[in-house]
Every structure is written in C-alpha cells, then in structure tokens.
Design a protein around this motif. Structure first.
Motif, PDB file in Angstrom:
ATOM      1  N   ASP A  49      40.952  46.618  59.652  1.00  7.95           N
ATOM      2  CA  ASP A  49      41.713  46.976  58.843  1.00  7.95           C
ATOM      3  C   ASP A  49      43.130  46.171  58.575  1.00  7.95           C
ATOM      4  O   ASP A  49      43.448  46.154  57.556  1.00  7.95           O
ATOM      5  N   ALA A  50      43.410  45.428  59.502  1.00  6.69           N
ATOM      6  CA  ALA A  50      44.937  44.662  59.264  1.00  6.69           C
ATOM      7  C   ALA A  50      44.468  43.636  58.112  1.00  6.69           C
ATOM      8  O   ALA A  50      45.058  43.139  57.339  1.00  6.69           O
ATOM      9  N   ARG A  51      42.994  42.834  58.669  1.00  6.46           N
ATOM     10  CA  ARG A  51      42.704  41.813  57.732  1.00  6.46           C
ATOM     11  C   ARG A  51      42.500  42.323  56.231  1.00  6.46           C
ATOM     12  O   ARG A  51      43.159  41.535  55.160  1.00  6.46           O
ATOM     13  N   LYS A  52      42.004  43.560  55.974  1.00  3.99           N
ATOM     14  CA  LYS A  52      41.993  44.345  54.573  1.00  3.99           C
ATOM     15  C   LYS A  52      43.229  44.379  53.961  1.00  3.99           C
ATOM     16  O   LYS A  52      43.460  44.329  52.726  1.00  3.99           O
ATOM     17  N   ASP A  53      44.290  44.885  54.734  1.00  2.00           N
ATOM     18  CA  ASP A  53      45.627  45.026  54.266  1.00  2.00           C
ATOM     19  C   ASP A  53      46.010  43.841  53.804  1.00  2.00           C
ATOM     20  O   ASP A  53      46.951  43.952  52.803  1.00  2.00           O
ATOM     21  N   ARG A  54      46.070  42.698  54.459  1.00  2.00           N
ATOM     22  CA  ARG A  54      46.619  41.389  54.209  1.00  2.00           C
ATOM     23  C   ARG A  54      46.086  40.944  52.952  1.00  2.00           C
ATOM     24  O   ARG A  54      46.637  40.325  52.141  1.00  2.00           O
ATOM     25  N   THR A  55      44.601  41.246  52.712  1.00  2.00           N
ATOM     26  CA  THR A  55      43.943  40.772  51.364  1.00  2.00           C
ATOM     27  C   THR A  55      44.511  41.530  50.405  1.00  2.00           C
ATOM     28  O   THR A  55      44.931  41.010  49.315  1.00  2.00           O
ATOM     29  N   LEU A  56      44.609  42.919  50.461  1.00  4.15           N
ATOM     30  CA  LEU A  56      45.218  43.696  49.410  1.00  4.15           C
ATOM     31  C   LEU A  56      46.458  43.321  49.048  1.00  4.15           C
ATOM     32  O   LEU A  56      46.851  43.399  47.792  1.00  4.15           O
ATOM     33  N   ALA A  57      47.427  43.188  49.936  1.00  5.17           N
ATOM     34  CA  ALA A  57      48.759  42.720  49.816  1.00  5.17           C
ATOM     35  C   ALA A  57      48.891  41.198  49.139  1.00  5.17           C
ATOM     36  O   ALA A  57      49.712  41.236  48.087  1.00  5.17           O
ATOM     37  N   MET A  62      49.436  38.778  43.743  1.00  2.50           N
ATOM     38  CA  MET A  62      48.851  37.728  42.778  1.00  2.50           C
ATOM     39  C   MET A  62      49.033  38.515  41.431  1.00  2.50           C
ATOM     40  O   MET A  62      49.220  37.893  40.148  1.00  2.50           O
ATOM     41  N   LEU A  63      48.989  39.915  41.385  1.00  3.36           N
ATOM     42  CA  LEU A  63      48.969  40.491  40.167  1.00  3.36           C
ATOM     43  C   LEU A  63      50.507  40.320  39.402  1.00  3.36           C
ATOM     44  O   LEU A  63      50.542  40.793  38.285  1.00  3.36           O
ATOM     45  N   ASP A  64      51.521  40.142  40.430  1.00 11.51           N
ATOM     46  CA  ASP A  64      52.771  39.806  39.692  1.00 11.51           C
ATOM     47  C   ASP A  64      52.907  38.743  38.487  1.00 11.51           C
ATOM     48  O   ASP A  64      53.388  39.029  37.625  1.00 11.51           O
ATOM     49  N   ASP A  65      52.058  37.763  38.831  1.00  3.00           N
ATOM     50  CA  ASP A  65      52.008  36.432  37.957  1.00  3.00           C
ATOM     51  C   ASP A  65      51.120  36.601  37.071  1.00  3.00           C
ATOM     52  O   ASP A  65      50.872  35.819  36.032  1.00  3.00           O
ATOM     53  N   TYR A  66      50.124  37.367  36.912  1.00  2.00           N
ATOM     54  CA  TYR A  66      48.793  37.546  36.128  1.00  2.00           C
ATOM     55  C   TYR A  66      49.096  38.362  34.936  1.00  2.00           C
ATOM     56  O   TYR A  66      49.899  39.239  34.877  1.00  2.00           O
ATOM     57  N   GLU A  67      48.953  37.764  33.900  1.00  2.00           N
ATOM     58  CA  GLU A  67      49.040  38.517  32.553  1.00  2.00           C
ATOM     59  C   GLU A  67      47.810  38.750  31.976  1.00  2.00           C
ATOM     60  O   GLU A  67      47.043  38.098  31.476  1.00  2.00           O
ATOM     61  N   PRO A  68      47.382  40.181  31.991  1.00  2.00           N
ATOM     62  CA  PRO A  68      46.022  40.328  31.541  1.00  2.00           C
ATOM     63  C   PRO A  68      45.655  40.014  29.849  1.00  2.00           C
ATOM     64  O   PRO A  68      46.759  40.292  29.233  1.00  2.00           O
ATOM     65  N   LYS A  81      48.660  58.631  27.134  1.00  2.00           N
ATOM     66  CA  LYS A  81      47.957  59.428  26.494  1.00  2.00           C
ATOM     67  C   LYS A  81      47.121  60.348  27.404  1.00  2.00           C
ATOM     68  O   LYS A  81      46.967  61.525  27.272  1.00  2.00           O
ATOM     69  N   VAL A  82      46.492  59.846  28.473  1.00  2.00           N
ATOM     70  CA  VAL A  82      45.852  60.585  29.592  1.00  2.00           C
ATOM     71  C   VAL A  82      46.618  61.403  30.501  1.00  2.00           C
ATOM     72  O   VAL A  82      46.106  62.207  31.294  1.00  2.00           O
ATOM     73  N   GLY A  83      48.046  61.168  30.575  1.00  2.00           N
ATOM     74  CA  GLY A  83      48.630  61.809  31.613  1.00  2.00           C
ATOM     75  C   GLY A  83      49.057  61.110  32.769  1.00  2.00           C
ATOM     76  O   GLY A  83      49.623  61.846  33.717  1.00  2.00           O
ATOM     77  N   PHE A  84      48.718  59.635  32.670  1.00  2.66           N
ATOM     78  CA  PHE A  84      49.031  58.759  33.952  1.00  2.66           C
ATOM     79  C   PHE A  84      50.387  58.443  33.915  1.00  2.66           C
ATOM     80  O   PHE A  84      50.843  57.737  32.960  1.00  2.66           O
ATOM     81  N   GLU A  85      51.216  58.508  35.025  1.00  3.66           N
ATOM     82  CA  GLU A  85      52.691  58.154  35.133  1.00  3.66           C
ATOM     83  C   GLU A  85      52.682  57.405  36.304  1.00  3.66           C
ATOM     84  O   GLU A  85      52.442  57.803  37.516  1.00  3.66           O
ATOM     85  N   CYS A  86      53.006  56.155  36.117  1.00  3.21           N
ATOM     86  CA  CYS A  86      53.188  55.168  37.347  1.00  3.21           C
ATOM     87  C   CYS A  86      54.314  54.348  36.734  1.00  3.21           C
ATOM     88  O   CYS A  86      54.318  53.658  35.666  1.00  3.21           O
ATOM     89  N   GLU A  87      55.265  53.945  37.509  1.00  2.23           N
ATOM     90  CA  GLU A  87      56.122  52.923  37.225  1.00  2.23           C
ATOM     91  C   GLU A  87      55.898  51.560  37.931  1.00  2.23           C
ATOM     92  O   GLU A  87      56.700  50.273  37.678  1.00  2.23           O
ATOM     93  N   ASP A  88      54.931  51.373  38.840  1.00  8.05           N
ATOM     94  CA  ASP A  88      54.649  50.047  39.159  1.00  8.05           C
ATOM     95  C   ASP A  88      53.778  49.299  38.220  1.00  8.05           C
ATOM     96  O   ASP A  88      52.546  49.561  37.826  1.00  8.05           O
ATOM     97  N   PRO A  89      54.353  48.139  37.652  1.00  3.89           N
ATOM     98  CA  PRO A  89      53.590  47.419  36.838  1.00  3.89           C
ATOM     99  C   PRO A  89      52.360  46.541  37.317  1.00  3.89           C
ATOM    100  O   PRO A  89      51.458  46.439  36.545  1.00  3.89           O
ATOM    101  N   ARG A  90      52.337  46.422  38.654  1.00  2.44           N
ATOM    102  CA  ARG A  90      51.164  45.885  39.239  1.00  2.44           C
ATOM    103  C   ARG A  90      49.971  46.612  39.155  1.00  2.44           C
ATOM    104  O   ARG A  90      48.935  46.225  38.738  1.00  2.44           O
ATOM    105  N   LEU A  91      50.235  48.009  39.305  1.00  5.63           N
ATOM    106  CA  LEU A  91      49.131  48.949  39.498  1.00  5.63           C
ATOM    107  C   LEU A  91      48.587  48.994  37.793  1.00  5.63           C
ATOM    108  O   LEU A  91      47.425  49.182  37.553  1.00  5.63           O
ATOM    109  N   LYS A  92      49.554  49.002  37.032  1.00 10.11           N
ATOM    110  CA  LYS A  92      49.124  49.073  35.625  1.00 10.11           C
ATOM    111  C   LYS A  92      48.202  47.779  35.205  1.00 10.11           C
ATOM    112  O   LYS A  92      47.161  47.845  34.399  1.00 10.11           O
ATOM    113  N   ARG A  93      48.687  46.686  35.672  1.00  4.06           N
ATOM    114  CA  ARG A  93      47.966  45.542  35.484  1.00  4.06           C
ATOM    115  C   ARG A  93      46.513  45.483  36.109  1.00  4.06           C
ATOM    116  O   ARG A  93      45.493  44.942  35.533  1.00  4.06           O
TER     117      ARG A  93
END
Length: 169
Positions: A49-57, A62-68, A81-93
């Motif tokens: 679980d700790a390894r998976k958490d590190r990999t996810l982090a 890496m998503l901070d620097d990625y431009e899709p 439009k679908v009603g999804f509200e999130c302020e985290d740009p990494r999740l949107k990316r």
C-alpha cells in the motif's frame, strides 16, 4: 462465505488485496490454520500500500508539468456541463488524459477496421493496378481512408451505437 475453499477471484471486500495462490491455500487447509503468517502478510500488505501511494503521488506530481492535447477550457466546459465541480487542476488533467486515451483507442481501432476492410476488399485490386506516376501513385496506393462504417465498428466494441438508422423519415 466460509474460509474452507479458496475463491479464484477477489471479493468486493478484498479488492486491492493480493489473492492467495491455490498452492499456499491448499497447504494451509491441510492442517490447523497458521497464525504466524498473518503478521508478515499484514506488513507485506502495508508495504505494498505504501508503494502504491508513492507511485500515485509521483504520478500526480508528473501531471503538474503535463499539458494534455485536450485544452483545459474544453475539459472545464464538459465537466461543468455534467455537474462535476473540482478545483484541483491535476484531477482535471487526469480526466483529460483519460478522455485523450479513449479517443486514441477508438481511432486506432477504427484504423485497424479500415486496414482490414481495405486489404480484404480492394487490396488485390490495388496490387494489380499499374504504377502511373512513380512515388505519387505509390503513396495513393498505401493511403487508408477511414469511413463512418469503420468508426461505427470501433465504437460498437465500446458499447456505443453510432450507426445510422436504416430508413429516414
């Protein structure tokens, strides 16, 4: 369920936990249950679980620097439009990256359908045609044209019906 028979697939409460192999389950079921292995399996699970958490982090960083390829404004519009509200740009990316992969997979599948259609129907006829203008004709012979039928067949694999109705009224 009882613990006497091993389950070949993880139960909903066990998702994310490793499934015991049949050899270790058979060895443990032949005698009294072993109590010494539970501590090591819990520590192994915690390490996993700790390894998976590190990999996810690391991936989220890496998503901070990625431009899709899909612009952030387009992603924001459809999420709003679908009603999804999130302020985290990494999740949107991340959602934009998932959409990009989905479209890419559909395009690759449609291309494969087009190549199969071209090779099955016109590949033999094209090979027998003479070359008229050198390299320009060779380029035209290898060009693949995607049709709506190819796209519909690819989308059908994902459960999306994009076929036109048989009759128009």
């Amino acid at each position: 369920m009882s613990d006497s028979a091993p389950v070949p697939y993880p139960l909903s409460s066990e998702v994310g936990q490793p499934v015991a192999s049949t050899s270790s389950a058979a060895a443990g079921s032949s005698s009294a249950p072993a109590t010494t292995g539970t501590g090591s399996s819990q520590s192994r699970q915690a390490a996993e679980d700790a390894r998976k958490d590190r990999t996810l982090a690391e991936f989220m960083l890496m998503l901070d620097d990625y431009e899709p390829l899909i612009p952030n404004e387009v992603t924001d519009y459809y999420l709003q439009k679908v009603g999804f509200e999130c302020e985290d740009p990494r999740l949107k990316r991340l959602l934009s990256l998932a959409a990009q992969k989905f479209v890419s997979d559909i395009a690759a599948d449609a291309f494969q359908h087009a190549r199969i259609r071209t090779n099955a129907a016109g590949g033999r006829a094209r090979a027998s045609q003479p070359l008229y203008g050198g390299s320009g004709s060779l380029k035209d012979r290898t060009r693949t044209t995607l049709t709506m039928d190819d796209l519909s067949a690819a989308l059908q694999e994902y459960g999306i019906n994009a076929r036109k109705p048989d009759y128009y009224l």
